[in-house]
Scaffold this active site. Structure first.
Site, short mmCIF file in Angstrom:
data_model
loop_
_atom_site.label_atom_id
_atom_site.label_comp_id
_atom_site.label_asym_id
_atom_site.label_seq_id
_atom_site.Cartn_x
_atom_site.Cartn_y
_atom_site.Cartn_z
N HIS A 92 -87.39 36.77 -51.06
CA HIS A 92 -87.10 36.71 -52.49
C HIS A 92 -88.35 36.91 -53.34
O HIS A 92 -88.24 37.18 -54.54
CB HIS A 92 -86.41 35.38 -52.84
CG HIS A 92 -87.29 34.18 -52.79
ND1 HIS A 92 -87.34 33.33 -51.71
CD2 HIS A 92 -88.16 33.67 -53.68
CE1 HIS A 92 -88.19 32.35 -51.96
NE2 HIS A 92 -88.70 32.54 -53.14
N ASP A 102 -84.38 35.09 -45.41
CA ASP A 102 -85.27 35.05 -46.58
C ASP A 102 -86.73 35.20 -46.16
O ASP A 102 -87.62 34.54 -46.68
CB ASP A 102 -85.09 33.77 -47.41
CG ASP A 102 -85.80 33.87 -48.75
OD1 ASP A 102 -85.95 34.99 -49.25
OD2 ASP A 102 -86.24 32.83 -49.27
N SER A 148 -93.83 29.82 -52.66
CA SER A 148 -92.93 30.59 -51.79
C SER A 148 -93.71 31.56 -50.93
O SER A 148 -94.48 32.37 -51.44
CB SER A 148 -91.92 31.35 -52.64
OG SER A 148 -90.97 30.48 -53.18
#
Length: 504
Positions: A146, A176, A252
């Protein structure tokens, strides 16, 4: 089609966000943007994290678990570990150009046809920030999907401030995770070695390294709060390590490492009502991340399948089956000819463990299978008519029957601009759909297009056109082209049957 993690705010119009509204840290006018909301109530903010190098699992993952015996031991520091690992944690910048409609009136397809005009759109540039981990010395970097999804320009900034343009080798929305490659001109870069995430225990100390809120590389410390956390989608591989190490938007793709400097997981998401850290963070286990890195050689990750579906054994099911306690997964369906079928698994059996690891839901079963390669054998403990026994299952790739047939629809039909594909177990596994689903699925929708204007979305299954069933891509093309200006379309979206009638 759901994605549990923080997403880039530049998602194209009409993108599917079934269970959560996602957001990734965005830069616009020099400001850093926001996070993501979880569908069940709390906000699940993605904090992407990378995986590491393809190395065999170590026998242990954490340092010896002794308690301090004197003040000198209390004053011990993790600085040597951080000094060794931090240079291998990088920043990942993704630049995306999106189109935004200037006047909604131009979205009307009849207006466009009458005046022979295309809808006017304004181009807008968005940037997102995440972290990444160098897992191979020649410049292979692991991050979250993402963080880079939809990015046209991706830049990696090293710990020493040097910047490199990156190429996406693997982008896998099922996990992901994404694998990037930079050209280091022959230089051997520092790396983080993979640990064995299965060796983690609740209470182990871990360090989270990333770039929260774009303030610069930051190290936080916590413990493993829980293992085997899963989301609500039983068809994916989401199986998380939970930690209370401070994780925030921008982390992230960063590293969760053990106190001996091995990669335990990729920081990916947080649960928070406010957008900041509240001590509930999640990381993708290193053993799964290793499989994604291995896919960089071919440009795709090919997970094996077991070919069975089921549901967790609840207290009610356990009582009905006269089990001592709720445990395992009750098999509901077995695909004919699948590895599960060949091993003798049948409806009504209960899967208790895989290679000694307990199985409590479909997510944990999918995860255990995904950490293996096609052709591997696994030992599955089952409960069959009240007796436990072990069976050996040889894993394989899911079949592509019917064969893959992908096409972008054209012409002047309501579905022009949609990219469609025949559904098979292989495609269903890619899209995290029911393995028995048949028909034609929409893989993507071009912008702008008639399909986008009429609201078609990736993941929609086309069931019928003008009352005639759609069996494959060829049949769909023939039915659309032969409709003579009138289309009655039936689709399935997330288990709901929807209809659309278009005349023109």
């Amino acid at each position: 089609m759901s994605d549990n993690r923080e997403h880039q705010s530049g998602a194209a119009p009409g993108a599917v966000t079934a269970w959560i509204v996602e957001a990734v840290m965005t830069y616009r006018s020099g400001l850093i943007g926001i996070a993501a909301f979880f569908a069940v109530g709390a906000v699940l903010y993605s904090v992407a994290a990378p995986a590491a190098q393809s190395e065999k699992p170590q026998s242990t993952l954490a340092a010896p678990r002794d308690t301090p015996r004197d003040m000198r031991q209390v004053q011990l520091t993790f600085a040597p570990v951080v000094k060794r690992v931090a240079p291998a944690v990088v920043n990942v910048y993704s630049r995306t150009v999106v189109q935004q409609q200037v006047n909604p009136f131009f979205n009307d397809p009849f207006f466009q046809r009458f005046f022979n005009m295309n809808p006017q759109a304004q181009r807008r540039v968005q940037q997102s920030l995440g972290s990444g981990v160098i897992v191979r010395a020649d410049g292979l970097i692991l991050t979250n999907n993402h963080v880079v999804q939809g990015g046209q320009d991706i830049v990696v900034s090293l710990n020493d401030k040097r910047e490199f343009k990156a190429k996406v080798l693997v982008a896998d929305p099922r996990t992901d995770l994404a694998v990037l490659k930079i050209d280091a001109k022959g230089e051997r870069l520092p790396i983080v070695e993979f640990g064995n995430s299965d060796a983690l225990s609740v209470g182990d100390l871990v360090l989270a390294i990333g770039d929260p809120f774009g303030v610069g590389q930051t190290v936080t410390m916590g413990i493993v709060s829980a293992l085997a956390r899963a989301n609500s989608d039983a068809s994916n591989y989401q199986f998380f390590i939970q930690t209370d190490a401070a994780i925030n938007p921008g982390n992230s793709g960063g590293a969760l490492v053990t106190t001996d400097g091995k990669l335990a997981g990729i920081n990916t998401a947080i649960v928070s009502p406010s957008g900041g850290n509240v001590g509930i963070g999640f990381a993708i286990p290193a053993n799964l991340a290793r499989r994604v890195v291995e896919g960089a050689a071919t440009g795709a990750v090919r997970f094996p399948w077991i070919g069975a579906d089921g549901q967790p054994v609840t207290s009610e099911i356990a009582n009905a089956m006269k089990l001592g306690r709720p445990q395992g997964v009750l098999v509901k369906t077995v695909y004919p000819g699948s590895p599960a079928a060949q091993a003798g698994l049948k409806t009504g059996m209960v899967v208790l463990s895989v290679d000694g690891a307990d199985i409590d839901d479909m997510q944990s079963l999918n995860y255990r299978i995904a950490t293996h390669k096609p052709g591997d054998t696994v030992r599955v403990k089952i409960l069959d008519e009240g007796r436990q026994r072990d069976v050996t299952v040889k894993l394989a790739l899911p079949p592509e029957s019917p064969r893959r047939d992908t096409a972008t629809l054209g012409g002047r039909t309501p579905m022009a601009g949609a990219r469609v594909e025949n559904l098979s177990p292989a495609v269903a596994l890619d899209l995290q759909m029911d393995l028995f689903t048949k028909g034609v699925v929409i893989r993507a929708v071009n912008q702008p297009s008639y399909a986008a204007q009429y609201g078609f979305q990736p993941g929609d299954i086309v069931r019928a056109v003008n009352g005639k069933p759609v069996t494959d891509v060829g049949a769909l093309k023939r039915l659309l082209d032969g409709a003579r200006g009138h289309w009655d379309l039936v689709i399935d979206r997330g288990g709901r049957r929807m209809s659309l009638t278009v005349d023109g």
